[in-house]
Scaffold this motif. Sequence first.
Motif, PDB file in Angstrom:
ATOM      1  N   VAL A  35       0.549  -0.996   0.263  1.00  0.00           N
ATOM      2  CA  VAL A  35       0.079  -0.204  -0.012  1.00  0.00           C
ATOM      3  C   VAL A  35       0.717   0.795  -0.109  1.00  0.00           C
ATOM      4  CG1 VAL A  35      -1.758   1.186   1.354  1.00  0.00           C
ATOM      5  CG2 VAL A  35      -1.942  -1.437   1.488  1.00  0.00           C
ATOM      6  N   ALA A  36       0.433   1.999  -0.470  1.00  0.00           N
ATOM      7  CA  ALA A  36       1.513   3.559  -1.148  1.00  0.00           C
ATOM      8  C   ALA A  36       0.392   4.533  -1.854  1.00  0.00           C
ATOM      9  CB  ALA A  36       2.861   3.097  -1.428  1.00  0.00           C
ATOM     10  N   TRP A  37       0.748   6.102  -0.578  1.00  0.00           N
ATOM     11  CA  TRP A  37      -0.477   7.129  -0.665  1.00  0.00           C
ATOM     12  C   TRP A  37      -0.384   7.592  -2.485  1.00  0.00           C
ATOM     13  CZ3 TRP A  37      -4.223   7.677   2.595  1.00  0.00           C
ATOM     14  CH2 TRP A  37      -4.336   7.384   3.644  1.00  0.00           C
ATOM     15  N   GLN A  38       0.996   7.161  -2.784  1.00  0.00           N
ATOM     16  CA  GLN A  38       1.242   7.570  -4.002  1.00  0.00           C
ATOM     17  C   GLN A  38       1.227   6.814  -5.092  1.00  0.00           C
ATOM     18  OE1 GLN A  38       0.990  10.818  -4.418  1.00  0.00           O
ATOM     19  NE2 GLN A  38       1.009  11.607  -2.724  1.00  0.00           N
ATOM     20  N   GLY A  39       1.198   7.161  -6.491  1.00  0.00           N
ATOM     21  CA  GLY A  39       1.394   5.742  -7.562  1.00  0.00           C
ATOM     22  C   GLY A  39       0.913   4.867  -7.830  1.00  0.00           C
ATOM     23  N   SER A  40       0.944   4.164  -8.246  1.00  0.00           N
ATOM     24  CA  SER A  40      -0.078   2.658  -8.876  1.00  0.00           C
ATOM     25  C   SER A  40      -0.627   2.162  -7.055  1.00  0.00           C
ATOM     26  CB  SER A  40       0.724   1.518  -9.668  1.00  0.00           C
ATOM     27  OG  SER A  40       1.827   0.765  -9.040  1.00  0.00           O
ATOM     28  N   LEU A  41       0.787   1.796  -6.768  1.00  0.00           N
ATOM     29  CA  LEU A  41      -0.362   1.516  -5.287  1.00  0.00           C
ATOM     30  C   LEU A  41      -1.088   1.585  -4.525  1.00  0.00           C
ATOM     31  CD1 LEU A  41       3.352   0.210  -3.698  1.00  0.00           C
ATOM     32  CD2 LEU A  41       1.220  -1.555  -5.076  1.00  0.00           C
ATOM     33  N   GLN A  42      -1.214   3.203  -4.763  1.00  0.00           N
ATOM     34  CA  GLN A  42      -2.215   4.232  -4.011  1.00  0.00           C
ATOM     35  C   GLN A  42      -3.587   3.212  -4.355  1.00  0.00           C
ATOM     36  OE1 GLN A  42      -3.289   7.391  -6.186  1.00  0.00           O
ATOM     37  NE2 GLN A  42      -3.693   8.552  -4.568  1.00  0.00           N
ATOM     38  N   PHE A  43      -3.668   2.751  -5.489  1.00  0.00           N
ATOM     39  CA  PHE A  43      -5.480   1.870  -5.734  1.00  0.00           C
ATOM     40  C   PHE A  43      -5.726   0.816  -4.488  1.00  0.00           C
ATOM     41  CE2 PHE A  43      -7.192  -2.020  -7.074  1.00  0.00           C
ATOM     42  CZ  PHE A  43      -8.506  -1.406  -7.203  1.00  0.00           C
ATOM     43  N   ASN A  44      -4.625  -0.002  -3.523  1.00  0.00           N
ATOM     44  CA  ASN A  44      -4.592  -0.810  -2.362  1.00  0.00           C
ATOM     45  C   ASN A  44      -5.235  -0.090  -1.555  1.00  0.00           C
ATOM     46  OD1 ASN A  44      -3.806  -2.696  -4.346  1.00  0.00           O
ATOM     47  ND2 ASN A  44      -1.538  -2.691  -3.578  1.00  0.00           N
ATOM     48  N   ILE A  45      -4.981   1.545  -0.925  1.00  0.00           N
ATOM     49  CA  ILE A  45      -5.757   1.365  -0.022  1.00  0.00           C
ATOM     50  C   ILE A  45      -7.154   1.067  -0.415  1.00  0.00           C
ATOM     51  CG2 ILE A  45      -6.561   4.280   1.025  1.00  0.00           C
ATOM     52  CD1 ILE A  45      -3.708   4.823  -0.507  1.00  0.00           C
ATOM     53  N   HIS A  46      -7.492   1.079  -1.112  1.00  0.00           N
ATOM     54  CA  HIS A  46      -8.923   1.270  -1.279  1.00  0.00           C
ATOM     55  C   HIS A  46      -9.945   0.268  -0.835  1.00  0.00           C
ATOM     56  CE1 HIS A  46     -13.847   1.088  -3.399  1.00  0.00           C
ATOM     57  NE2 HIS A  46     -12.844   0.352  -3.167  1.00  0.00           N
ATOM     58  N   PRO A  47      -9.050  -1.443  -1.381  1.00  0.00           N
ATOM     59  CA  PRO A  47      -9.791  -2.156  -0.125  1.00  0.00           C
ATOM     60  C   PRO A  47      -9.159  -2.610   1.029  1.00  0.00           C
ATOM     61  CG  PRO A  47      -7.859  -3.135  -1.279  1.00  0.00           C
ATOM     62  CD  PRO A  47      -8.282  -1.352  -2.303  1.00  0.00           C
ATOM     63  N   LEU A  48      -8.274  -1.939   1.631  1.00  0.00           N
ATOM     64  CA  LEU A  48      -7.803  -1.637   2.786  1.00  0.00           C
ATOM     65  C   LEU A  48      -8.509  -1.152   3.282  1.00  0.00           C
ATOM     66  CD1 LEU A  48      -5.655  -2.571   5.252  1.00  0.00           C
ATOM     67  CD2 LEU A  48      -4.589  -0.981   4.624  1.00  0.00           C
ATOM     68  N   CYS A  49      -9.245  -0.668   3.214  1.00  0.00           N
ATOM     69  CA  CYS A  49     -10.071   0.959   4.502  1.00  0.00           C
ATOM     70  C   CYS A  49     -11.041   0.458   3.777  1.00  0.00           C
ATOM     71  CB  CYS A  49     -10.306   2.565   4.306  1.00  0.00           C
ATOM     72  SG  CYS A  49      -8.474   3.357   3.932  1.00  0.00           S
ATOM     73  N   MET A  50     -11.877  -0.171   3.312  1.00  0.00           N
ATOM     74  CA  MET A  50     -13.103  -1.085   2.713  1.00  0.00           C
ATOM     75  C   MET A  50     -12.918  -1.699   4.027  1.00  0.00           C
ATOM     76  SD  MET A  50     -16.119  -0.882   1.885  1.00  0.00           S
ATOM     77  CE  MET A  50     -17.554  -1.583   1.277  1.00  0.00           C
ATOM     78  N   VAL A  51     -12.586  -2.864   4.335  1.00  0.00           N
ATOM     79  CA  VAL A  51     -12.475  -3.821   5.288  1.00  0.00           C
ATOM     80  C   VAL A  51     -12.376  -3.374   6.571  1.00  0.00           C
ATOM     81  CG1 VAL A  51     -11.392  -6.324   6.011  1.00  0.00           C
ATOM     82  CG2 VAL A  51     -11.261  -5.901   3.537  1.00  0.00           C
ATOM     83  N   LEU A  52     -11.159  -2.568   6.917  1.00  0.00           N
ATOM     84  CA  LEU A  52     -11.111  -1.876   8.079  1.00  0.00           C
ATOM     85  C   LEU A  52     -12.406  -0.849   8.744  1.00  0.00           C
ATOM     86  CD1 LEU A  52      -9.386  -1.276  10.797  1.00  0.00           C
ATOM     87  CD2 LEU A  52      -8.044   0.277   9.269  1.00  0.00           C
TER      88      LEU A  52
END
Length: 248
Positions: A35-52
Motif C-alpha cells: 500500500v502507498a499514498w502515491q503511485g500505482s499502489l495507491q489503489f490498494n488503499i481502497h480494499p484495506l480501508c473498506m475492510v477496516l
Amino acid sequence: TSPAGLTAYVAVSQLLGLTVLVATGAWLGRYRGGVAWQGSLQFNIHPLCMVLGMVFLQGDALLVYRVFRHEAKRSTKALHALLHGLALLIALLLSAGIVAVFESHRREGKPDMYSLHSWCGMVAFVLYLLQWLLGCGFFLFPGASFSLRSRYKPQHVFFGIALFAFSIAVCLLGITEMLLFNIRDSYSHFVPEGILANILGVLLVAFGLVTGYVLTRDDWKRPPLAEELALSMDFKTLTEGESPGGGS
C-alpha cells in the motif's frame, strides 16, 4: 454478568475480524505490492480501508450495546456513534483509492463506475453516511421527541444490520473484481493468490455471520438500567407533555 455464550461469541467475532485484517494485509502485501499514498499502489488503499472501516469497525460499533451491557447508556451511545464515525472517516480515505482507480481507467481508456461493485459501493457509502447522521440527530443530540425516537429506532436497528451485511457483500464483489482483473487467466488453476483471496472472502462471511448472530439474539440485548427507565420517562414527559404515569 454477561449471558452464557455471549462472551465467547464476541471473542470469536473479534478473532475473525482481526484475522480478516491480517489476511487483507497479507494479500495486498504479498501479491499486490503493498500500500502507498502515491503511485500505482495507491489503489490498494481502497480494499484495506473498506475492510477496516466498513466491515471491522462497523461490526464492532454494532456490538457495543451487547458488550457494554452494564455501562451508562449515554456512554455506550457515545462510543457507538464514535466507532461509526471512525469507520466513516476511514471510509472517506477510500477516495484516495478511488481517485487512483479513475486515473488508471483514464490511462487505459476504460469507463468509470460501470461495475456492480462500484455501484453497490457508492450506495453503501451514501446510505452509511445518512444512517450515521440520522442516528446522531435522533439519539445523540437533544431535540427529537420521545415518540419520534421510538418510531425511528426499529428502522435504525434494521438498517444498521442491513448495511453491515451489504458492506460485506460489496467487499466480496470487490475481491472477485480484483481477481478477475489481475489473475483472470490463472485464477481457475487454484493459484496461491486466488486461494488466499477466497479464504479472505470466507472469513468476511464468517465474521458477518457471528456478528449477526450476536446482534439478533433477543436474550442478549442490553437490559435498561433502573435510572435509564426513570430518565426515559422524564424525557417523555418533557418532550410529549405527559405525566410519567399518564397515558398517551
